[in-house]
Scaffold this motif. Structure first.
Motif, mmCIF file in Angstrom:
data_model
loop_
_atom_site.group_PDB
_atom_site.id
_atom_site.type_symbol
_atom_site.label_atom_id
_atom_site.label_comp_id
_atom_site.label_asym_id
_atom_site.label_seq_id
_atom_site.Cartn_x
_atom_site.Cartn_y
_atom_site.Cartn_z
ATOM 1 N N PHE A 1 0.809 -1.196 0.153
ATOM 2 C CA PHE A 1 -0.032 -0.019 0.009
ATOM 3 C C PHE A 1 0.932 1.188 -0.061
ATOM 4 O O PHE A 1 1.948 1.231 0.180
ATOM 5 N N PRO A 2 0.207 2.582 -0.336
ATOM 6 C CA PRO A 2 1.206 3.565 -0.342
ATOM 7 C C PRO A 2 1.719 3.979 1.105
ATOM 8 O O PRO A 2 0.896 3.822 1.889
ATOM 9 N N VAL B 1 1.668 6.956 2.051
ATOM 10 C CA VAL B 1 1.181 8.162 2.622
ATOM 11 C C VAL B 1 -0.333 7.909 2.663
ATOM 12 O O VAL B 1 -1.123 7.110 1.781
ATOM 13 N N ILE B 2 -0.952 8.514 3.808
ATOM 14 C CA ILE B 2 -2.613 8.196 4.067
ATOM 15 C C ILE B 2 -3.008 9.715 4.226
ATOM 16 O O ILE B 2 -2.604 10.368 5.182
ATOM 17 N N PRO B 3 -4.047 9.983 3.436
ATOM 18 C CA PRO B 3 -4.650 11.376 3.649
ATOM 19 C C PRO B 3 -5.357 11.690 5.081
ATOM 20 O O PRO B 3 -5.690 10.429 5.572
ATOM 21 N N GLU C 1 -8.115 12.710 5.999
ATOM 22 C CA GLU C 1 -9.489 12.422 6.253
ATOM 23 C C GLU C 1 -9.454 10.799 6.563
ATOM 24 O O GLU C 1 -10.552 10.447 7.016
ATOM 25 N N ASN C 2 -8.811 10.062 6.144
ATOM 26 C CA ASN C 2 -8.816 8.466 6.227
ATOM 27 C C ASN C 2 -8.724 8.473 7.700
ATOM 28 O O ASN C 2 -9.415 7.451 8.481
ATOM 29 N N ALA D 1 -5.442 2.848 5.477
ATOM 30 C CA ALA D 1 -4.965 2.843 4.099
ATOM 31 C C ALA D 1 -5.753 1.521 3.399
ATOM 32 O O ALA D 1 -6.517 1.455 2.443
ATOM 33 N N GLN E 1 -9.902 1.272 3.608
ATOM 34 C CA GLN E 1 -10.704 1.847 2.332
ATOM 35 C C GLN E 1 -10.582 1.128 1.030
ATOM 36 O O GLN E 1 -12.035 1.104 0.223
ATOM 37 N N LEU E 2 -9.727 0.496 0.603
ATOM 38 C CA LEU E 2 -9.750 -0.465 -0.492
ATOM 39 C C LEU E 2 -10.651 -1.750 -0.032
ATOM 40 O O LEU E 2 -11.179 -2.422 -1.105
ATOM 41 N N LEU F 1 -14.052 -1.720 -1.210
ATOM 42 C CA LEU F 1 -14.158 -2.098 -2.567
ATOM 43 C C LEU F 1 -14.122 -3.410 -2.943
ATOM 44 O O LEU F 1 -14.678 -4.090 -3.661
ATOM 45 N N TRP F 2 -13.243 -4.201 -2.233
ATOM 46 C CA TRP F 2 -12.815 -5.548 -2.857
ATOM 47 C C TRP F 2 -13.696 -6.522 -2.118
ATOM 48 O O TRP F 2 -13.857 -7.514 -2.665
ATOM 49 N N LEU G 1 -10.464 -12.478 3.541
ATOM 50 C CA LEU G 1 -9.384 -11.683 3.086
ATOM 51 C C LEU G 1 -8.141 -11.442 3.888
ATOM 52 O O LEU G 1 -8.274 -11.036 4.969
ATOM 53 N N LEU H 1 -4.447 -10.371 3.900
ATOM 54 C CA LEU H 1 -3.152 -9.546 3.156
ATOM 55 C C LEU H 1 -1.978 -9.054 3.940
ATOM 56 O O LEU H 1 -2.485 -8.687 5.282
#
Lengths: 487, 487
Positions: free
Chosen positions: A72-73, A75-77, A79-80, A119, A122-123, A126-127, A136, A138
């Protein structure tokens, strides 16, 4: 490159652990702390080898348990972070923020990940759609960033290395099982591969991971008597799946929030524990399977000029042994004594001494790093005896570490005893009114009276039953807890 | 998890490469671009496997060449950057800055590394003292950060993955030799393992790495006719050793600045090139040795309900083949046709079809991902035929890629020809007045007239001699150069 000879190495592990530790980090060439940003160290090849080994042990175990790698990236915004209230409160005092890029101020701040729940999840929303997307599981192997006040290489850093595994399940039961699996993986690798025994605690309610329902942790005991957390796993319940809207649809069309866990093996801290617990007054002592060099051949020529025959024998021996082990040959100009010290400082488990006598008799002399015992070995038996010696060194390291831990678990029946025992170092067993929020006041008193002793929690899986009263408030005890100073 | 079925996949690689590429990234489950920070992607397990493989190929080659792994801090203080004038000018427009931590403004800004010369070399000045400290050859495998305007997964990102190797030598000669070794390593791995032919250029003076004396780079050719740089190596001379004060003392007590090189294999971009160059209208096509699954077994039962006997045969075959290859068995409920599409999309080199006929005759049908040819194989020969087929697929990928590259190198004798050829795509060979600074003006004209064609440089090691005049200014040509549009 920064090696300190044994002769200059005077630090005493028992009396001044901190001095001993910091000298070793430098002298064994593990890291350089002279980089010009506090808490950010340069990892040198000797520690990189060990770090990669520990990473691969955990990655293999996690994959065997059904996890897959992701990245994962960094950086985390902002707002997250704000989606889970306790999480943002817990972490925001320690976050590094990226606020500018390309010569301009960013529209919103980006955190360097202090941990990646906000981080990943959030995904995950979607997954994860249907029952078949679960479980899941990971993980990612990365660096993390926390603005810590005090820093020390491999103990506490502003940048450090770990793994974080994030799992999502359809049922609470599965998530609880995962916590047990995580702890099993950590305990086994730490003991069977690093030679580090741990106590596993369920942390008190007030010392949980921000956002968790329950937190479990593996604590080592460092030589100065302080507890040192090297891995944690958290039962997150639906605390994150609700704000991040991670739902699955069941067979009948009903929607449910998933149950989550996250597991954080502290790879970097494990290096710190390894150095601290196995090291001695001569430097590092590394387990055979983790050492960048498992055996070093040192030729001992009769004359300072060296004997070509002896060197040829050593080179052939290296070539032969390299088929089974990681072997180095130190044919530098230094004296044998100087070489002994250097390789002892680096913790190489076996030194192979080859002099004129060995050359003539077709033998080798193996010197163990741990006991410094010397063993004469017939040339033909070299591989077998090296392997056995490596195993024996590891067993010895484990036994010493286990004894040291056992000898430093004491029981206190009174506040006075508790105070004295915490002073002495190690873990102190005691009965407490509660490890739920109502017990926090007693824990604060303990911390104050013992000059920093912290309630580590109850032993995981032991089901220890209290029989008496809380040694602080005198109410009926609901927990058998452990107290220790900590890193 | 984000799979797109073959039936929905309509993008045309030749006609609309960009659409094709972005669809593949998602449909083959390589990455998720829906993370809420531009240019920062989530790497999924399918790409992580390939990334790890490419990393280990380069790490192994670098270590064989005498490099050792290190890990330097992510952050670089602003003052380090400012030590080399060209370097700070070249990179500062693209730097992300950390300016706050722990709720307060930092006293000095910290850059997220866009490259790590100014982190490494500060320490090199401490580590290098005498002749015996040289050569010093270290590398790190890390993420990097650059504030790019346009971003695309594995092509150009604000966070991307690479290796950087930083070497220091006593003599200029050794540093020049290292540049040749670096290029040899890159070229061999790219061609022999990834199946990617490259052109190696010495970049023009105006297109060097900021702070370098000379820059060399490996360019792939992407299907839309644009050049794509996947690795660079730079001769730094003493441009960094002087400001960073990296000196060694020779045998006679004289002090000398070291000569340096740095090498950057773009691991992340290599994934992009791999996807782009080998992929086809059905999805990814992966080289046998790099694929997360090398062969997938698909049972084809006569009735939809499936046959237990058939499944047992498939399971036993998987168990057997797993001893030599990475094998998956897709025994899900989906139809065989659906499965074919899914595994083709993911680029798995070999599909093993097992129906009632194969069960009865004790055979297997292998289907090649590249040519889609079906091959009947006796059960007993399975391992050998899979291995041969894997090799044959790889050879075919290499041949196709080499032909494609060769067919897209054209020679231009006039400005008009150049314009047409650049329009067509690929590399255009031409004669230019100079690749030193005085040739920059002609390069600017080329860029303007061809709508973005850039002078990539002269071919490394080919010693091509110009015979005529610069096709732009008409002066005597000093260089045989190549022009291409670029990523």
């Amino acid at each position: 490159m920064g090696m300190l000879s044994q002769r200059e190495f005077k630090a005493d592990k028992k009396k001044n652990f901190s001095e001993w530790y910091n000298t070793i980090i430098y002298a064994a060439d593990l890291a350089d702390v002279r980089y010009n940003v506090q808490g950010f160290i340069v990892h040198k090849p000797w520690s990189m080898f060990i770090i990669k080994k520990i990473y691969s042990l955990f990655e293999e175990a996690l994959e065997k348990d059904g996890h897959k790698p992701v990245l994962f990236p960094l950086v985390i915004p902002e707002e997250n972070f704000e989606k889970e209230k306790e999480h943002v409160e817990g972490f925001s005092p320690n976050v590094f923020w990226v606020t500018e890029a390309g010569g301009e101020k960013l529209k919103r701040k980006l955190a360097l990940r202090p941990t990646s729940e906000t981080a990943f999840y959030q995904l995950y929303s979607l997954w994860i759609q249907s029952r078949s997307d679960l479980p899941l599981k990971l993980y990612q192997s990365t660096n993390m960033f926390r603005f810590e006040a005090e820093t020390n290489p491999f103990l506490r850093g502003r940048e450090f290395l770990w793994i974080e595994a994030h799992d999502a399940f359809a049922t609470e039961e599965e998530s609880k099982e995962q916590v047990g699996k995580d702890l099993g993986i950590a305990k086994e690798i730490l003991l069977q591969h690093l030679g580090l025994p741990v106590l596993i605690f369920k942390r008190p309610d007030w010392d949980k991971f921000p956002g968790a329902v329950e937190t479990y942790a593996c604590d080592c005991l460092l030589p100065d008597g302080k507890a040192f957390q090297v891995a944690t796993t958290h039962l997150l319940g639906q605390n994150f799946s609700k704000p991040f809207d991670i739902k699955f649809v069941d067979e009948k069309g009903g929607k449910h929030f998933v149950f989550q866990t996250c597991f954080g093996p502290g790879i970097w801290r494990m290096v710190g524990a390894l150095v601290s617990i196995h090291g001695d007054e001569r430097g590092l002592v590394l387990p055979f399977s983790l050492s960048p060099v498992q055996a070093v051949i040192i030729p001992i020529p009769r004359k300072a000029s060296g004997s070509e025959k002896l060197l040829t024998y050593c080179r052939e021996m290296k070539k032969r042994l390299e088929k089974k082990f990681i072997v180095d040959l130190d044919d530098s100009e230094k004296t044998p004594g100087y070489k002994y010290n250097e390789w002892e400082m680096r913790g190489v488990p076996i030194r192979i001494e080859v002099g004129e006598k060995e050359l003539k008799e077709k033998t080798l002399t193996l010197a163990r790093r741990d006991t410094r015992e010397r063993i004469g070995v017939k040339e033909g038996d070299a591989e077998e005896r090296i392997k056995d010696t490596g195993n024996s060194i590891f067993q010895n390291l484990v036994e010493n570490a286990e004894r040291e831990l056992k000898e430093n678990i004491r029981s206190a029946d009174s506040r006075e005893e508790l105070k004295k025992m915490v002073e002495k170092g190690g873990f102190v067993k005691l009965e407490l009114c509660s490890l739920e929020s109502e017990g926090k006041e007693c824990a604060d008193i303990i911390k104050y009276e013992t000059g920093g002793g912290k309630v580590r929690g109850t032993l995981y899986g032991e089901n220890q039953k209290p029989a008496g009263k809380c040694i602080i408030c005198g109410k009926a005890a609901k927990a058998v807890a452990y107290v220790a100073k900590q890193y």
